[in-house]
Design a protein around this motif. Sequence first.
Motif, PDB file in Angstrom:
ATOM      1  N   ILE A  77       0.746  -1.097   0.131  1.00  0.00           N
ATOM      2  CA  ILE A  77      -0.075   0.102  -0.054  1.00  0.00           C
ATOM      3  C   ILE A  77       0.838   1.020  -0.004  1.00  0.00           C
ATOM      4  O   ILE A  77       0.308   2.517  -0.173  1.00  0.00           O
ATOM      5  CB  ILE A  77      -0.891   0.101   1.232  1.00  0.00           C
ATOM      6  CG1 ILE A  77      -0.253   0.170   2.496  1.00  0.00           C
ATOM      7  CG2 ILE A  77      -2.057  -1.331   1.303  1.00  0.00           C
ATOM      8  CD1 ILE A  77      -1.064   0.404   3.780  1.00  0.00           C
ATOM      9  N   VAL A  78       2.070   1.166  -0.109  1.00  0.00           N
ATOM     10  CA  VAL A  78       3.024   2.327   0.294  1.00  0.00           C
ATOM     11  C   VAL A  78       2.813   3.408  -0.715  1.00  0.00           C
ATOM     12  O   VAL A  78       3.131   4.624  -0.696  1.00  0.00           O
ATOM     13  CB  VAL A  78       4.516   2.160   0.338  1.00  0.00           C
ATOM     14  CG1 VAL A  78       4.751   1.827   1.963  1.00  0.00           C
ATOM     15  CG2 VAL A  78       4.963   1.308  -0.407  1.00  0.00           C
ATOM     16  N   VAL A 110      11.032   0.451  -3.730  1.00  0.00           N
ATOM     17  CA  VAL A 110      10.069   1.382  -4.144  1.00  0.00           C
ATOM     18  C   VAL A 110      10.868   2.345  -5.272  1.00  0.00           C
ATOM     19  O   VAL A 110      11.897   2.810  -5.059  1.00  0.00           O
ATOM     20  CB  VAL A 110       9.505   2.375  -3.125  1.00  0.00           C
ATOM     21  CG1 VAL A 110       8.548   3.331  -3.440  1.00  0.00           C
ATOM     22  CG2 VAL A 110       8.873   1.408  -2.042  1.00  0.00           C
ATOM     23  N   ALA A 111       9.883   2.358  -6.533  1.00  0.00           N
ATOM     24  CA  ALA A 111      10.615   3.063  -7.588  1.00  0.00           C
ATOM     25  C   ALA A 111      11.174   4.539  -7.256  1.00  0.00           C
ATOM     26  O   ALA A 111      12.426   4.952  -7.638  1.00  0.00           O
ATOM     27  CB  ALA A 111       9.765   2.987  -8.555  1.00  0.00           C
ATOM     28  N   GLN A 115      10.367   8.270  -1.758  1.00  0.00           N
ATOM     29  CA  GLN A 115       9.078   7.954  -1.155  1.00  0.00           C
ATOM     30  C   GLN A 115       9.006   8.076   0.422  1.00  0.00           C
ATOM     31  O   GLN A 115       7.788   8.397   0.771  1.00  0.00           O
ATOM     32  CB  GLN A 115       8.820   6.372  -1.338  1.00  0.00           C
ATOM     33  CG  GLN A 115       7.386   5.941  -0.765  1.00  0.00           C
ATOM     34  CD  GLN A 115       6.330   6.670  -1.835  1.00  0.00           C
ATOM     35  OE1 GLN A 115       6.638   7.223  -2.668  1.00  0.00           O
ATOM     36  NE2 GLN A 115       5.072   6.578  -1.288  1.00  0.00           N
ATOM     37  N   VAL A 116      10.116   8.215   0.899  1.00  0.00           N
ATOM     38  CA  VAL A 116      10.031   8.306   2.623  1.00  0.00           C
ATOM     39  C   VAL A 116       9.493   9.772   2.740  1.00  0.00           C
ATOM     40  O   VAL A 116       8.634  10.142   3.891  1.00  0.00           O
ATOM     41  CB  VAL A 116      11.539   8.485   3.031  1.00  0.00           C
ATOM     42  CG1 VAL A 116      12.423   9.330   2.569  1.00  0.00           C
ATOM     43  CG2 VAL A 116      11.392   8.524   4.605  1.00  0.00           C
ATOM     44  N   ASN A 258      11.107  16.738   2.533  1.00  0.00           N
ATOM     45  CA  ASN A 258      11.774  16.740   1.298  1.00  0.00           C
ATOM     46  C   ASN A 258      13.557  17.002   1.237  1.00  0.00           C
ATOM     47  O   ASN A 258      14.015  16.441   0.361  1.00  0.00           O
ATOM     48  CB  ASN A 258      11.311  18.156   0.671  1.00  0.00           C
ATOM     49  CG  ASN A 258       9.923  17.985   0.316  1.00  0.00           C
ATOM     50  OD1 ASN A 258       9.187  16.826   0.051  1.00  0.00           O
ATOM     51  ND2 ASN A 258       9.124  19.164   0.128  1.00  0.00           N
ATOM     52  N   MET A 259      13.983  17.768   2.241  1.00  0.00           N
ATOM     53  CA  MET A 259      15.337  17.848   2.078  1.00  0.00           C
ATOM     54  C   MET A 259      16.014  16.475   2.531  1.00  0.00           C
ATOM     55  O   MET A 259      16.939  16.099   1.661  1.00  0.00           O
ATOM     56  CB  MET A 259      15.817  18.986   3.405  1.00  0.00           C
ATOM     57  CG  MET A 259      15.516  20.055   3.225  1.00  0.00           C
ATOM     58  SD  MET A 259      16.750  20.936   2.126  1.00  0.00           S
ATOM     59  CE  MET A 259      16.288  22.606   2.349  1.00  0.00           C
ATOM     60  N   LEU A 260      15.441  15.728   3.609  1.00  0.00           N
ATOM     61  CA  LEU A 260      16.200  14.662   3.957  1.00  0.00           C
ATOM     62  C   LEU A 260      16.038  13.455   2.928  1.00  0.00           C
ATOM     63  O   LEU A 260      16.703  12.459   2.792  1.00  0.00           O
ATOM     64  CB  LEU A 260      15.864  14.288   5.315  1.00  0.00           C
ATOM     65  CG  LEU A 260      16.908  14.553   6.546  1.00  0.00           C
ATOM     66  CD1 LEU A 260      16.506  13.713   7.568  1.00  0.00           C
ATOM     67  CD2 LEU A 260      18.202  14.374   6.094  1.00  0.00           C
TER      68      LEU A 260
END
Length: 437
Positions: A77-78, A110-111, A115-116, A258-260
């Motif tokens: 589901i991610v 994950v492509a 995604q994190v 977004n940065m990390l």
Amino acid sequence: MSSLSIPRQALYYVKKVAEGRSIANVQVISPCEKQGQNYAVAFEPLGANVKVHNSLEQLPTIRNADVLVFNNALSQIVTNADLLTDFLKNATNAASVGGIVVIREDLKNVADKRQVARLTDYFDVFRTNDADGNNTGLDLYTVDEVHNSTYVEQNFLDFIFVFRKKIFAPSTDATVTFRDFLDKTQYTSTGIDAYEWMFGVNFISPGGYAENLKIIKRFGDLKPGQTMLDIGVGIGGGARQVADEFGVHVHGIDLSSNMLAIALERLHEEKDSRVKYSITDALVYQFEDDSFDYVFSRDCIQHIPDTDKLFSRIYKALKPGGKVLITMYGKGYGEQSEQFKEYVAQRAYFLKNLKEIHQIAEKVGFTNIVTENMTPRFKEILIEERTHLEQNEAEFLSKFQQRERDSLISGWTNKLGYIEKDNHNWNFFMAQKPFPK
Ligand SMILES: C[S@@+](CC[C@H](N)C(=O)[O-])C[C@H]1O[C@@H](n2cnc3c(N)ncnc32)[C@H](O)[C@@H]1O
């Protein structure tokens, strides 16, 4: 805790976040049965009733969990927003108020290698009404790498997300948390890319690699194996620099996912296990006392409302004799123009002048305090960077829109104006935690 097994790393956070409160009901969902059992064994010292399930299907039946652990349970589901919403609703309802939710998810396959950031955003802003009509959600403690995976498998995209369920005040704000504000305003993905073009590869701060190295060297004699906390590490340039140049081991934290996400994607390619990252708030993450030789922060603390609290936390985290070095956007002593006030409000900056910084550092107990106004150098860099953009517009516009170009040019020009009126400063602070007498 750097080499703990995965369940023990999870337990480490649970203890930190629980802050001594009793834990009676632990629910673990792990499609891998063996790993589920490993959690049960690791959590034994809590003295709680630990129940292990092997599928998300059981989640809607769980209630009042003091600790709710998901171990690689979200792989189906991610990347699906609707399914994630269902999951979050069920997970939030399953935890007690104050309950701790730990989500371990390996995102290596994950492509989208960032995604994190997407997941952190979903989890952090999700809210649902409970049966009593309370606005409940998951309050972010941290998103860390699974250290076992970084050390043993060189996989830097295996994550542990840690939250506490909380009742939030109803909100109509466009941005729900401060993390959300950072990621949706100043540090959008495109905004970060454009900033990086301006500042230099891997940096979101004036002068890029060369300036940062000059500043880092003011610590003095950095030695291999020493430890550094980098607060507001951004896309990771500073952390990778001290690891590369001096062999220092760095824990870089940043509240912008977004940065990390960019820093982590690059770390996964570079496989540098001297560096680890956490998506967390410098005012929230509980560092071990007396654990760092150095604390470093480049142009971050203007975002942080409570400088006293921040400095106290830095002091506690430093080893006796350890040093802190911070550069920051600050305010000068000139009468503030309306335009400058608007800029500060729009960015939600909390600017201090050097006198205020000195006073806070003294109050907290630091010694050997050095403060310095670096604004003349800031002015030089701003002019260099603006000229670089003007002279390389075609290249910039092959990657970004005209509006990004205009916003950078006006941003840099405005800052030069604020400097002229002694409104905007660039400040340096260094100090030491004294040895016990
Ligand atoms: C101007 S950038 C500097 C990034 C990096 N130090 C560099 O030199 O490239 C400031 C950073 O501080 C981070 N930040 C802001 N508030 C924070 C907080 N409360 N805790 C941790 N990081 C924070 C921002 O997300 C941003 O990445």
